[in-house]
Design a protein around this motif. Structure first.
Motif, PDB file in Angstrom:
ATOM      1  N   ILE A 145      57.810  33.022  74.830  1.00 14.02           N
ATOM      2  CA  ILE A 145      58.792  33.837  75.550  1.00 14.02           C
ATOM      3  C   ILE A 145      58.497  33.723  77.032  1.00 14.02           C
ATOM      4  CG2 ILE A 145      59.659  36.175  75.910  1.00 14.02           C
ATOM      5  CD1 ILE A 145      58.816  36.790  73.027  1.00 14.02           C
ATOM      6  N   SER A 147      60.662  35.018  79.583  1.00 15.25           N
ATOM      7  CA  SER A 147      61.254  36.066  80.412  1.00 15.25           C
ATOM      8  C   SER A 147      61.291  37.383  79.649  1.00 15.25           C
ATOM      9  CB  SER A 147      62.662  35.674  80.861  1.00 15.25           C
ATOM     10  OG  SER A 147      63.519  35.509  79.744  1.00 15.25           O
ATOM     11  N   PHE A 148      61.106  38.462  80.385  1.00 14.63           N
ATOM     12  CA  PHE A 148      61.109  39.797  79.785  1.00 14.63           C
ATOM     13  C   PHE A 148      62.111  40.687  80.521  1.00 14.63           C
ATOM     14  CE2 PHE A 148      57.005  37.964  78.825  1.00 14.63           C
ATOM     15  CZ  PHE A 148      56.831  38.285  77.490  1.00 14.63           C
ATOM     16  N   TYR A 150      62.647  40.807  76.351  1.00 17.09           N
ATOM     17  CA  TYR A 150      63.139  39.821  75.400  1.00 17.09           C
ATOM     18  C   TYR A 150      63.988  40.520  74.331  1.00 17.09           C
ATOM     19  CZ  TYR A 150      63.274  36.538  71.558  1.00 17.09           C
ATOM     20  OH  TYR A 150      63.698  35.726  70.540  1.00 17.09           O
ATOM     21  N   GLN A 152      66.339  39.927  70.703  1.00 16.81           N
ATOM     22  CA  GLN A 152      66.707  39.083  69.565  1.00 16.81           C
ATOM     23  C   GLN A 152      67.702  39.873  68.722  1.00 16.81           C
ATOM     24  OE1 GLN A 152      67.797  36.678  67.306  1.00 16.81           O
ATOM     25  NE2 GLN A 152      65.990  35.696  68.202  1.00 16.81           N
TER      26      GLN A 152
END
Length: 199
Positions: A145, A147-148, A150, A152
């Motif tokens: 991952i 980028s934060f 995140y 889904q």
């Protein structure tokens, strides 16, 4: 009555030439795949347009750089295109592989005859020999991952999503994707178990 009688060994049906066409190397992220191409030639057989009758091809993958004839993991390839007098095949590999380094090569069979293995070289390749015509190298990198925050959404029917690993601690399939009453979107991840051992 017979005027003449002959008993002998029937001719061996095998390709005259085969290779690993492309790519020589590939790098993917865990959960992705790469398409691998190979070509085969058999005089009087592959010269015509379209896939030659009785000609089959596979792509093999191994965690060790050894003779492909010793490998056990093979994916059947499909006919791709006529390339001059050669039949070209294609197959996708890598989607289920864990991060690491792997090796791949082609395998061909004509009319149930002996297998022949294709390797790569910058000059066009040919039958695998481990020196001039070699296996391709596949690098599978871990999915990260970048980028934060995140998010889904579990919208894709494929489960688990790319880069995810499902761990079912209680010995059964407990983590699944469902579409009934998602909080948002079309899908969600669901945990189910029976018994006294939590996942």
């Amino acid at each position: 009555d017979f005027d003449d009688w002959f008993m002998g060994t029937p001719p061996v049906s095998a390709i005259d030439w085969g290779n690993l066409q492309w790519p020589a190397t590939a790098t993917i992220t865990a959960g992705d795949s790469v398409t691998v191409y190979g070509q085969a030639y058999k005089a009087g057989v592959t010269d015509s347009t379209g896939q030659a009758f009785g000609l089959k091809a596979w792509v093999g993958v191994s965690a060790t750089n050894t003779d492909p004839s010793t490998w056990s993991n093979w994916t059947q390839a499909t006919f791709n295109v006529q390339s001059g007098n050669n039949d070209e095949f294609m197959a996708s590999i890598g989607k289920t592989l864990a991060p690491g380094t792997y090796y791949y090569a082609y395998r061909y069979e004509y009319l149930g005859g002996p297998f022949r293995y294709g390797g790569y070289s910058s000059g066009g390749g040919g039958f695998w020999d481990g020196t001039t015509n070699v296996s391709g190298v596949l690098t599978v990198n871990p999915w990260t991952i970048t980028s934060f925050p995140y998010f889904q959404g579990f919208e894709d029917v494929a489960f688990p999503p790319t880069g995810w690993v499902r761990e079912d601690k209680n010995g059964g399939t407990t983590w699944t994707r469902a579409t009934a009453s998602p909080r948002t979107g079309l899908g969600h991840m669901r945990y189910t178990y029976n018994g006294t051992t939590p996942g």
